[in-house]
Enzyme design. Structure first.
Site, PDB file in Angstrom:
ATOM      1  N   HIS A  48       0.917  -1.156  -0.022  1.00 53.29           N
ATOM      2  CA  HIS A  48       0.089  -0.133   0.231  1.00 53.29           C
ATOM      3  C   HIS A  48       0.854   1.328  -0.124  1.00 53.29           C
ATOM      4  O   HIS A  48       1.892   1.219   0.328  1.00 53.29           O
ATOM      5  CB  HIS A  48      -0.953  -0.038   1.354  1.00 53.29           C
ATOM      6  CG  HIS A  48      -2.134  -1.095   1.135  1.00 53.29           C
ATOM      7  ND1 HIS A  48      -3.200  -1.030   0.255  1.00 53.29           N
ATOM      8  CD2 HIS A  48      -2.327  -2.318   1.965  1.00 53.29           C
ATOM      9  CE1 HIS A  48      -3.711  -1.822   0.555  1.00 53.29           C
ATOM     10  NE2 HIS A  48      -3.390  -2.578   1.263  1.00 53.29           N
ATOM     11  N   VAL A 171       5.264 -22.645  20.815  1.00 57.28           N
ATOM     12  CA  VAL A 171       5.573 -21.828  21.922  1.00 57.28           C
ATOM     13  C   VAL A 171       4.298 -21.683  22.744  1.00 57.28           C
ATOM     14  O   VAL A 171       3.303 -21.449  22.403  1.00 57.28           O
ATOM     15  CB  VAL A 171       5.986 -20.179  21.848  1.00 57.28           C
ATOM     16  CG1 VAL A 171       6.218 -19.632  23.121  1.00 57.28           C
ATOM     17  CG2 VAL A 171       7.152 -20.399  20.965  1.00 57.28           C
ATOM     18  N   LYS A 247     -11.188  -1.482   3.474  1.00 57.76           N
ATOM     19  CA  LYS A 247     -11.019  -0.711   1.900  1.00 57.76           C
ATOM     20  C   LYS A 247     -11.946  -1.192   1.024  1.00 57.76           C
ATOM     21  O   LYS A 247     -11.517  -0.761  -0.041  1.00 57.76           O
ATOM     22  CB  LYS A 247      -9.324  -0.840   1.701  1.00 57.76           C
ATOM     23  CG  LYS A 247      -8.429  -0.550   2.761  1.00 57.76           C
ATOM     24  CD  LYS A 247      -7.016  -0.800   2.073  1.00 57.76           C
ATOM     25  CE  LYS A 247      -6.035  -0.318   3.272  1.00 57.76           C
ATOM     26  NZ  LYS A 247      -5.784  -1.428   4.206  1.00 57.76           N
ATOM     27  N   CYS A 396       4.250 -29.242 -13.588  1.00 59.74           N
ATOM     28  CA  CYS A 396       3.316 -28.303 -13.694  1.00 59.74           C
ATOM     29  C   CYS A 396       3.075 -27.941 -15.088  1.00 59.74           C
ATOM     30  O   CYS A 396       3.994 -26.978 -15.592  1.00 59.74           O
ATOM     31  CB  CYS A 396       2.977 -27.304 -12.750  1.00 59.74           C
ATOM     32  SG  CYS A 396       1.941 -25.683 -13.043  1.00 59.74           S
ATOM     33  N   CYS A 398       0.560 -25.988 -16.382  1.00 60.59           N
ATOM     34  CA  CYS A 398      -0.288 -24.608 -16.546  1.00 60.59           C
ATOM     35  C   CYS A 398       0.856 -23.665 -16.222  1.00 60.59           C
ATOM     36  O   CYS A 398       0.789 -22.577 -16.977  1.00 60.59           O
ATOM     37  CB  CYS A 398      -1.237 -24.624 -15.318  1.00 60.59           C
ATOM     38  SG  CYS A 398      -2.552 -25.812 -15.366  1.00 60.59           S
TER      39      CYS A 398
HETATM   40  C1  FAD Z   1      -7.652 -10.332   3.965  1.00 62.78           C
HETATM   41  C2  FAD Z   1      -6.599  -9.632   4.366  1.00 62.78           C
HETATM   42  C3  FAD Z   1      -6.028  -8.710   3.470  1.00 62.78           C
HETATM   43  C4  FAD Z   1      -4.888  -7.911   3.842  1.00 62.78           C
HETATM   44  N1  FAD Z   1      -4.585  -7.331   2.623  1.00 62.78           N
HETATM   45  C5  FAD Z   1      -3.248  -6.708   2.908  1.00 62.78           C
HETATM   46  C6  FAD Z   1      -2.454  -5.826   2.012  1.00 62.78           C
HETATM   47  O1  FAD Z   1      -3.044  -5.978   0.777  1.00 62.78           O
HETATM   48  N2  FAD Z   1      -1.291  -5.264   2.270  1.00 62.78           N
HETATM   49  C7  FAD Z   1      -0.944  -5.304   3.499  1.00 62.78           C
HETATM   50  O2  FAD Z   1       0.037  -4.723   3.703  1.00 62.78           O
HETATM   51  N3  FAD Z   1      -1.327  -6.114   4.340  1.00 62.78           N
HETATM   52  C8  FAD Z   1      -2.776  -6.603   4.077  1.00 62.78           C
HETATM   53  N4  FAD Z   1      -2.915  -7.497   5.121  1.00 62.78           N
HETATM   54  C9  FAD Z   1      -2.428  -7.556   6.256  1.00 62.78           C
HETATM   55  C10 FAD Z   1      -1.041  -8.701   6.159  1.00 62.78           C
HETATM   56  O3  FAD Z   1      -1.645  -9.803   5.563  1.00 62.78           O
HETATM   57  C11 FAD Z   1      -0.586  -9.002   7.742  1.00 62.78           C
HETATM   58  O4  FAD Z   1      -0.395  -7.773   8.398  1.00 62.78           O
HETATM   59  C12 FAD Z   1       0.574  -9.813   7.778  1.00 62.78           C
HETATM   60  O5  FAD Z   1       0.424 -11.096   6.892  1.00 62.78           O
HETATM   61  C13 FAD Z   1       0.666 -10.065   9.095  1.00 62.78           C
HETATM   62  O6  FAD Z   1       1.845 -11.092   9.106  1.00 62.78           O
HETATM   63  P1  FAD Z   1       2.296 -11.450  10.355  1.00 62.78           P
HETATM   64  O7  FAD Z   1       3.677 -12.152  10.462  1.00 62.78           O
HETATM   65  O8  FAD Z   1       2.107 -10.487  11.584  1.00 62.78           O
HETATM   66  O9  FAD Z   1       1.337 -12.635  10.693  1.00 62.78           O
HETATM   67  P2  FAD Z   1       1.297 -14.043  10.409  1.00 62.78           P
HETATM   68  O10 FAD Z   1       1.438 -14.316   8.913  1.00 62.78           O
HETATM   69  O11 FAD Z   1       0.058 -14.725  10.716  1.00 62.78           O
HETATM   70  O12 FAD Z   1       2.460 -14.896  11.138  1.00 62.78           O
HETATM   71  C14 FAD Z   1       2.352 -15.047  12.571  1.00 62.78           C
HETATM   72  C15 FAD Z   1       2.883 -16.537  12.737  1.00 62.78           C
HETATM   73  O13 FAD Z   1       2.905 -16.941  14.164  1.00 62.78           O
HETATM   74  C16 FAD Z   1       2.645 -18.086  14.124  1.00 62.78           C
HETATM   75  N5  FAD Z   1       2.139 -18.541  15.689  1.00 62.78           N
HETATM   76  C17 FAD Z   1       0.969 -18.234  16.312  1.00 62.78           C
HETATM   77  N6  FAD Z   1       1.181 -18.391  17.415  1.00 62.78           N
HETATM   78  C18 FAD Z   1       2.427 -19.147  17.700  1.00 62.78           C
HETATM   79  C19 FAD Z   1       2.933 -19.859  18.741  1.00 62.78           C
HETATM   80  N7  FAD Z   1       2.536 -19.933  20.237  1.00 62.78           N
HETATM   81  N8  FAD Z   1       4.194 -20.451  18.544  1.00 62.78           N
HETATM   82  C20 FAD Z   1       4.657 -20.560  17.408  1.00 62.78           C
HETATM   83  N9  FAD Z   1       4.208 -19.746  16.342  1.00 62.78           N
HETATM   84  C21 FAD Z   1       3.112 -19.038  16.426  1.00 62.78           C
HETATM   85  C22 FAD Z   1       1.423 -18.599  13.476  1.00 62.78           C
HETATM   86  O14 FAD Z   1       1.407 -19.762  12.959  1.00 62.78           O
HETATM   87  C23 FAD Z   1       1.667 -17.616  12.045  1.00 62.78           C
HETATM   88  O15 FAD Z   1       2.382 -18.273  11.070  1.00 62.78           O
HETATM   89  C24 FAD Z   1      -4.134  -8.203   4.931  1.00 62.78           C
HETATM   90  C25 FAD Z   1      -4.671  -9.184   5.658  1.00 62.78           C
HETATM   91  C26 FAD Z   1      -5.926  -9.818   5.482  1.00 62.78           C
HETATM   92  C27 FAD Z   1      -6.221 -10.970   6.411  1.00 62.78           C
END
Ligand code: FAD
Ligand code: FAD
Lengths: 471, 413
Positions: A48, A171, A247, A396, A398
């Site tokens: 974004h 964790v 959005k 693959c 495709c």
């Molecule tokens: C529908 C949607 C649309 C979005 N669109 C955008 C976009 O277009 N642009 C943008 O910038 N952002 C967007 N976002 C936001 C973006 O996807 C997220 O902010 C980002 O992916 C978050 O990453 P993260 O690493 O915080 O979370 P995650 O990818 O969820 O990583 C956290 C990890 O922690 C692990 N975990 C949790 N608890 C434990 C535990 N106790 N022990 C070990 N591991 C654990 C989980 O398994 C997970 O893999 C969107 C989100 C959604 C849902």
């Protein structure tokens, strides 16, 4: 000194990578079978610009900065990134003030290049857009990427710089003594650490409570999508005017040439509820058709849903806590993907390294991307096959992915069918694995030295087959 | 440097259609190269270990691999050169030149005519936009068939088949024979999609229920499939609220349609958007006279005997074209009229005999098939699962020349 990062989403992966710049032992824990299988796996994949976010929020601050980091970061890590630009489209005269508000907000946030364009100008660039539009806000810095690929690449690069990766390890508790972090306990064992970073995405509230912090609840807000295959003649990301909740339903040209439509915004109760619904998919169709009337839904190849980690305050948790050594990088709703590189740098360099007087060490920022035959010229591909005939065996059809690429993905960490899919795009095309799932299954079993029945789609309990036909 | 191979006729795809075309072109005297992406020939026949092939062509009931073996023998006799493990990845829109990739590198094949015989691909779940989860345990029928028959792996223990096309029916029986429990076959239409003989031999003989006017409205299970919701539909195909029922299965097999594999041709060939295949004339020749399309890559045929016969015809024409004995001929378009769901070819060459294949949109106990003013005949027991073949004599097509186009129609009687 030891630092633990909890969660290998895009946020945790980039934080782990930055931590590896310092003289530290860095451990990254992920409860899923692979990197990037949480929120990072299912979202709009947009980098974004930063005009959607209210000035003064962490979202606004890190989004604009994060966007600026993207080109170099993706170049270093060999991850696809394309600056497509974006339009917010006004479909009625009443929506024009909203465009002006977004323009002013964006300028205040420091977003470069914003301008309001007239219908003709927009249609000249985007002829498929609804001709009824009255105006649009143009944001040239918006781009698209592959979120899971970024997380995986960051981890690969960090591994090169000494990271210790623990997959499929959850964790469970965080040891705190006298207000200082002492370590963490997982379902496997105890790991001492002075520094613990909570990057657990949707579950960052649970993890924060493990450390004894009183944090607000993170609630999942579901977003459903439809993916259409191929040739679309849509060049920029298209937004409607936003609502207070989201959005809106977007039309996104993905980096691999497909068209992503969505997401909805529905509050759900269960942090694993990524089901799609009849109503949700209908909403996606209608919303997308408002922006681009002639979408061909017979080209649909997949529907899916992701969960946004939402809190009442609607902002990220970034920074130190009252427990020494325990840091937050959670509640990453949108634009968390965009913000992730800026959050990782801020948290590691400006907060953690300063607080602990960490000293830098030799660090290689680059990762050599795996070969992707679909991107090679015929001559380059021919040469690659001469070095390794497995690059001449297409798995693959495709998306033109070869056995060589699948084997390389496994070497770099893929363990599941979905893991291979996300890394190589095998099975990501229009037949959705109809031709390659059995091939991927057999290659995985062979390379990992396992039986076919031990190969999983995505999680521990998702086997593809149950065993031999006549055991 | 990329290798260059020169040949008169290049045939892409070594299934029934491609093998028949290649053998026929070689018998006509052309030098022929057959490119096949797999390590063996036969295409989908190799996984069809059930009998039911060859009754027309060989007057015997063969299994798929047996039928493939017969064609393979014909190929060898005709001295066709075969490039195994070679996948065609590009077709030059301007001339008969294709690019293939194989284990020794890339190859540019320069031909005088190309026969496209790449078969079809299966519609995946994603196409249907069925709501719910996305667990393991969902397979297209062809994939399930390969897992069971080729790799000897069982996908699951309790199976629902969605779609009653022939592959779905055959897989219902296969799962049953391999010891899995098949809870039924769900079909959204009011009639089965596959051949009646398959409904009898694959379902009725084993007591497997067929649920007509029924479809899957939701998928359940986060990791592995735990069940599906079945729902009934009305005449318009709309779901009837209140008829939902959950059934516990760990495997869902989809037999919801095949789509001609013409991805590499889509950019430069005019396609029929309803059939999703290319348009050809009665020589099986596209608008690019050097390019011929046959088999399931043209339209989904129900009998391999027909596929082989059409492949042979096309192979002969391709050889003649390659030797300069034939050019692009002026054609008169042939249109799908009332009650016709599929039709090939979509143009005929006046003064040349033509073979047409059509599929009706729904069953008709008795109907008149009409191509004014040269063909009008009452057919009995027309069913969507069974193609109707119509032959037009050279006199008939010559007479049609006076019309700017002709239409094929089916009128119930
Ligand atoms: C529908 C949607 C649309 C979005 N669109 C955008 C976009 O277009 N642009 C943008 O910038 N952002 C967007 N976002 C936001 C973006 O996807 C997220 O902010 C980002 O992916 C978050 O990453 P993260 O690493 O915080 O979370 P995650 O990818 O969820 O990583 C956290 C990890 O922690 C692990 N975990 C949790 N608890 C434990 C535990 N106790 N022990 C070990 N591991 C654990 C989980 O398994 C997970 O893999 C969107 C989100 C959604 C849902
Ligand atoms: C389950 C099932 C049951 C059937 N039962 C019967 C029956 O009982 N009786 C009957 O008569 N018919 C039956 N049929 C129908 C019949 O088998 C098919 O119509 C026929 O085999 C199709 O032949 P084809 O050559 O058009 O396609 P395919 O057999 O699909 O062959 C296409 C070939 O092209 C190759 N190819 C594709 N793309 C490329 C490329 N880019 N480069 C190189 N090679 C490529 C493929 O590997 C394949 O070998 C059945 C079909 C199925 C699927």
């Amino acid at each position: 000194m030891r630092a633990v990062v909890i969660g290998a989403g895009v946020v945790g992966a980039l934080i782990a990578r930055e931590l590896c710049r310092y003289d530290l032992t860095v451990l990254l824990f992920e409860r899923e079978l692979e990197v990037g299988f949480g929120v990072t796996k299912a979202n709009s994949a947009i980098v974004h610009a930063g005009f959607h976010d209210e000035p003064g929020t962490l979202r606004a601050r890190f989004c604009v900065k994060g966007n600026a980091f993207y080109p170099k970061l993706c170049e270093e890590l060999g991850v696809p990134f394309r600056r497509t630009g974006a339009y917010v489209l006004a479909l009625h005269a009443q929506e024009v003030p909203e465009l002006e508000r977004l323009l002013a907000q964006g300028e205040k946030n420091g977003v470069p290049g914003l301008e309001i364009q007239r219908t003709e100008e927009i249609l000249a660039r985007e002829p498929k857009v609804n001709p009824k539009i009255v105006a649009g806000l143009w944001a040239p810095t918006v781009g698209v990427t592959e979120p899971w690929a970024l997380a995986q690449a960051a981890v690969e690069n960090a591994l090169l710089n000494g990271l210790e990766l623990h997959l499929a390890e959850k964790v469970q508790t965080i040891e705190v003594k006298n207000g200082c972090v002492k370590g963490i306990k997982t379902d496997v064992g105890f790991y001492a650490a002075e520094i613990v970073v909570n990057a657990a995405g949707l579950f960052a509230d649970q993890v924060a409570r493990m450390a004894g912090l009183d944090v607000p609840e993170i609630r999942p807000r579901r977003g459903q999508y439809i993916l259409l295959e191929g040739e679309t003649n849509i060049h920029s990301v298209l937004f409607p005017c936003p609502t207070p909740k989201s959005k809106g339903i977007l039309v996104v040209p993905s980096v691999d040439g497909n068209l992503l439509l969505g997401p909805t915004a529905e509050d759900v109760d269960d942090k694993a509820d990524t089901t799609t619904t009849q109503e949700g998919l209908q909403q996606v169709r209608e919303g997308a058709k408002r922006l681009v009337p002639d979408l061909d839904f017979s080209r649909a190849i997949k529907s899916f849903a992701g969960l946004r980690p939402e809190t009442a305050a609607a902002d990220f948790w970034v920074g130190p806590t009252k427990i020494r050594g325990f840091y937050q990088a959670g509640a990453m709703r949108s634009p968390g993907l965009t913000a992730a590189p800026a959050i990782a740098r801020f948290l590691v360099h400006e907060v953690i390294a300063t607080e602990w007087h960490l000293s830098p060490r030799n660090w290689n920022p680059r990762r050599v991307p795996p070969p992707r035959v679909a991107d090679l010229s015929p001559e380059e591909w021919d040469e690659l096959i001469r070095q390794d005939p497995r690059f001449g065996r297409i798995v693959c059809f495709c998306n033109l992915v070869t056995e060589g690429e699948v084997v390389e993905a496994i070497r770099r960490g893929a363990r599941t069918i979905d893991g291979i899919k996300l890394r190589t795009r095998a099975g990501f095309g229009r037949c959705q694995g109809g031709f390659c799932t059995d091939k991927l299954l057999l290659i995985l079993a062979r390379e990992l030295g396992k039986g076919a029945e031990d190969i999983k789609l995505k999680s521990e309990r998702s086997p593809i087959v149950i065993g031999p036909v006549r055991p | 440097m990329i290798k260059v191979w020169k040949v008169e006729v290049a045939v892409v795809g070594g299934g029934a259609a491609g093998m028949a075309a290649a053998a026929a072109a070689a018998r006509e005297g052309a030098s022929v190269l057959l490119l096949e992406r797999n390590t063996c020939l036969g295409g989908v026949l190799d996984q069809c270990i059930h009998p039911g092939f060859g009754l027309h062509r060989y007057k015997e009931e063969l299994t798929g691999p047996e039928f493939a073996f017969r064609l393979h023998t014909e190929l060898e006799k005709a001295r066709v050169e075969v490039a195994f493990s070679h996948t065609v990845i590009n077709v030059n829109p301007q001339k008969p030149e294709i690019l293939a990739v194989g284990p020794n590198g890339l190859v540019r094949v320069q031909a005088k005519a190309v026969v496209w015989a790449c078969g079809a691909w299966e519609r995946p779940l994603g196409h249907l936009l069925i709501p719910g989860t996305r667990p393991a345990g969902i397979f297209t029928a062809g994939l399930a068939q390969r897992l069971v028959n080729i790799h000897g792996l069982l996908p699951g223990r309790r199976v629902l088949i969605l779609g009653s096309g022939d592959i779905g029916l055959i897989m219902a029986r296969r799962f049953h024979l391999e010891g899995a429990e098949v809870v039924g076959v769900a079909e959204i239409k009011p009639f089965p999609g596959g051949l009646l003989r398959n409904v009898r031999q694959c379902l009725e003989d084993y007591g497997i229920p067929l649920f007509l006017r029924t479809t899957v409205s939701e998928i359940h299970g986060r990791d592995r499939l735990t069940g599906v919701t079945l729902v009934e539909v009305d005449e318009q195909g709309k779901t009837i609220p209140g008829t939902e029922r959950f059934i516990k299965v760990d495997t869902l097999v989809l037999s919801v349609g095949l789509i001609p594999e013409i991805r590499l041709l889509e950019g430069f060939l005019s396609c029929d958007h309803v059939q999703r295949g290319p348009r050809v004339n009665s020589f099986w020749q596209t608008e690019h006279p050097w390019l011929f399309v046959v088999g399931n890559a043209l339209v989904v045929f129900d009998l391999v005997d027909t596929v082989a016969a059409v492949g042979e015809e096309a192979g002969r024409f391709a050889a003649r074209f390659a030797c300069g004995e034939m050019q692009g001929e002026p054609c008169v378009p042939l249109k799908r009229g009332q009650n016709v769901a599929a039709l090939v070819p979509q143009a005929f060459i006046p003064g040349e005999p033509a073979r047409l294949f059509l599929r009706v949109i729904r069953p008709f106990p008795k109907a008149r098939v009409k191509i004014s003013p040269v063909y009008s005949k009452v057919h009995l027991g027309l069913r969507p699962a069974e193609m109707v073949e119509i032959r037009l004599s050279s006199e008939a097509t010559a007479e049609l020349q006076r019309c700017s186009e002709a239409t094929v129609e089916v009128h119930p009687q």
